[in-house]
Scaffold this motif. Structure first.
Motif, short mmCIF file in Angstrom:
data_model
loop_
_atom_site.label_atom_id
_atom_site.label_comp_id
_atom_site.label_asym_id
_atom_site.label_seq_id
_atom_site.Cartn_x
_atom_site.Cartn_y
_atom_site.Cartn_z
N ALA A 1 39.78 26.05 69.46
CA ALA A 1 38.76 26.13 70.03
C ALA A 1 38.78 27.53 70.79
CB ALA A 1 37.68 25.29 70.43
N GLU A 2 39.48 27.50 71.69
CA GLU A 2 39.33 28.21 73.24
C GLU A 2 39.89 29.92 71.94
OE1 GLU A 2 41.80 29.33 76.93
OE2 GLU A 2 41.14 27.36 76.84
N ALA B 1 37.38 33.10 71.12
CA ALA B 1 38.56 34.72 71.56
C ALA B 1 38.96 35.64 71.20
CB ALA B 1 40.09 34.21 72.43
N ILE B 2 38.34 35.10 69.41
CA ILE B 2 38.75 36.37 68.73
C ILE B 2 37.58 36.44 67.47
CG2 ILE B 2 39.71 35.65 66.03
CD1 ILE B 2 41.21 34.15 66.26
N SER C 1 31.71 31.10 69.50
CA SER C 1 32.60 31.86 68.48
C SER C 1 31.95 33.09 67.28
CB SER C 1 33.85 30.98 67.61
OG SER C 1 33.06 30.29 66.29
N ARG C 2 32.21 33.81 66.59
CA ARG C 2 32.14 34.52 65.59
C ARG C 2 32.20 33.69 63.92
NH1 ARG C 2 34.30 40.25 65.12
NH2 ARG C 2 36.12 40.12 66.69
N SER D 1 48.15 33.51 57.51
CA SER D 1 49.86 33.82 58.56
C SER D 1 49.23 34.75 59.26
CB SER D 1 49.82 35.20 57.09
OG SER D 1 51.03 35.56 57.64
N ARG D 2 48.03 35.54 60.03
CA ARG D 2 48.36 36.59 61.21
C ARG D 2 48.23 35.65 62.27
NH1 ARG D 2 44.10 40.49 62.58
NH2 ARG D 2 42.69 39.80 61.07
N LEU D 3 46.46 34.86 61.65
CA LEU D 3 46.02 34.22 63.08
C LEU D 3 47.68 32.51 63.68
CD1 LEU D 3 42.63 32.45 62.25
CD2 LEU D 3 43.02 34.57 63.57
N THR D 4 48.47 32.76 62.54
CA THR D 4 49.40 32.03 62.70
C THR D 4 50.66 32.76 64.09
OG1 THR D 4 49.17 30.56 60.71
CG2 THR D 4 51.07 29.79 62.12
#
Ligand code: GLN
Length: 379
Positions: free
Chosen positions: A373-374, A378-379, A302-303, A332-335
């Motif tokens: 993790a998947e 992907a972020i 991941s990054r 908040s955004r990731l959720t």
């Protein structure tokens, strides 16, 4: 009505778990396992309820449980603690911490805490009329600079609060840290609250250092523990406080009027289980290290930046390479957008952090860790 805690909102754990539920996101925010405690323990609770252990237990806790706690302290730390006047069973570590603060802190007393600082400490200090002095831990390794602590001690300093293994960073205090704390506490006659709820969750062969093992700290500390972490039953809200007799007397004066007791059948079940399975806690480090290792390995692609947690069931991920958003916005955004909930670390700090950290709880099934993790890769 004038608020007694004007700057205090709803805890981040409640906020993020509610947002996760609303967004149907994977919830790696609030710290709790997605698996149950041991079957024998749950069966013991069912039996305890059916067998009529449903009235008030003794104020300090059921004696058989206090005896098991005393035996456990000896088994794991070679510490002697009297079940009679040094061990108090509480409805969770949170209540023990609140009662210990309330018992000690007079208006105007200063209490040193280390940021990021678990969110229940400061409101307790504030309600007692105390003044919280925040000392930032170093980044990115979250260590305490004991010279800085020495410099922060004033004639009004009454208490230092420590937490190892540390929530949210996963850092641990080692022998050198406890020795430095002992010297400081003895020199300045300070009381210590030591939050050791993750006592069995240390990785890579590290051993937990308890304040109870240091004579200068033993006599002046409230050491706080939680069965919720050790037996995967956070919702049972049962813990305990170990302190010298004079401190325990004062703690119990408060405890008897905050909740009076912890839940009776839960205590009965814990006492039975601890007697039958005294080695259970010794298996936790391997159990959680496998989860930590899996999560960290999967995230290598991941990054996110990471340095594997030394303890707890939390892993910090640094998202500086991904976004310059504030961590509260990022969480908040990731959720909402990616379907994964975490805890922003800045909410535990008085001063801004240099890094950009989100805390993820890895007390989850392998399937959930892989799904998480998947998403994160992907972020
Ligand atoms: N201690 C848990 C955590 O850090 C949460 C406890 C709570 O929700 N109050 O996630």
């Amino acid at each position: 009505m004038q608020s007694k805690l004007p700057d205090c909102g709803t805890t981040i754990f409640t906020v993020m778990s509610a947002l996760a539920a609303q967004c149907n996101a994977l919830n790696l925010s609030q710290g709790f396992p997605d698996y149950d405690g041991p079957l024998a323990l749950r069966q013991a609770l069912a039996r305890a309820v059916m067998d009529g252990n449903n009235q008030y237990p003794p104020m300090a806790g059921l004696l058989p449980l206090r005896e098991q706690i005393s035996a456990k302290l000896h088994r794991y730390y070679h510490v002697n603690a009297s079940a009679d006047n040094e061990v108090t069973v509480t409805p969770g570590a949170t209540e023990a911490i609140y009662c210990a603060i309330t018992a000690c802190i007079q208006p105007g007393d200063e209490v040193i805490v280390f940021d990021p600082c678990y969110d229940s400490y400061e409101p307790g200090i504030q309600l007692a009329g105390g003044i919280t002095r925040h000392i930032p831990m170093s980044e990115p390794d979250f260590r305490i600079d004991w010279d800085q602590v020495e410099d922060a001690v004033t004639p009004r300093t009454r208490m230092i609060m420590v937490n190892s293994p540390h929530n949210p960073s996963g850092a641990i205090l080692r022998h050198e840290d406890l020795s430095a704390l002992e010297a400081l506490a003895v020199t300045h006659n300070l009381t210590i609250i030591s939050d050791e709820v993750y006592e069995h969750l240390l990785f890579d062969g590290e051993q937990h250092c308890s304040v109870l093992q240091y004579p200068g700290l033993r006599e002046r500390s409230f050491a706080v523990f939680s069965f919720g972490k050790t037996f995967h039953v956070t919702g049972w809200k049962t813990g305990y406080c170990v302190a010298a007799p004079e401190l325990t007397v004062e703690l119990r004066k408060i405890h008897q009027f905050v909740t009076f007791v912890a839940v009776n059948p839960i205590q009965q079940a814990l006492a039975e289980f601890m007697q039958a399975e005294p080695d259970y806690p010794a298996g936790l480090a391997d159990f959680y290290q496998q989860k930590r290792d899996l999560f960290c390995e999967l995230l290598a692609a991941s990054r996110f930046g990471l340095s594997p947690s030394e303890g707890t069931y939390f892993q910090l991920l640094d998202y500086a390479a991904i976004s310059t958003d504030a961590d509260t916005d990022m969480a908040s955004r990731l959720t909402r957008e990616r379907g994964i909930a975490s805890i922003p670390v800045s909410v535990f700090c008085q001063q801004p952090l240099t890094g950009s950290y989100l805390r993820f709880c890895f007390a989850k099934s392998e399937t959930v860790l892989r799904q998480a993790a998947e998403i994160l890769c992907a972020i």
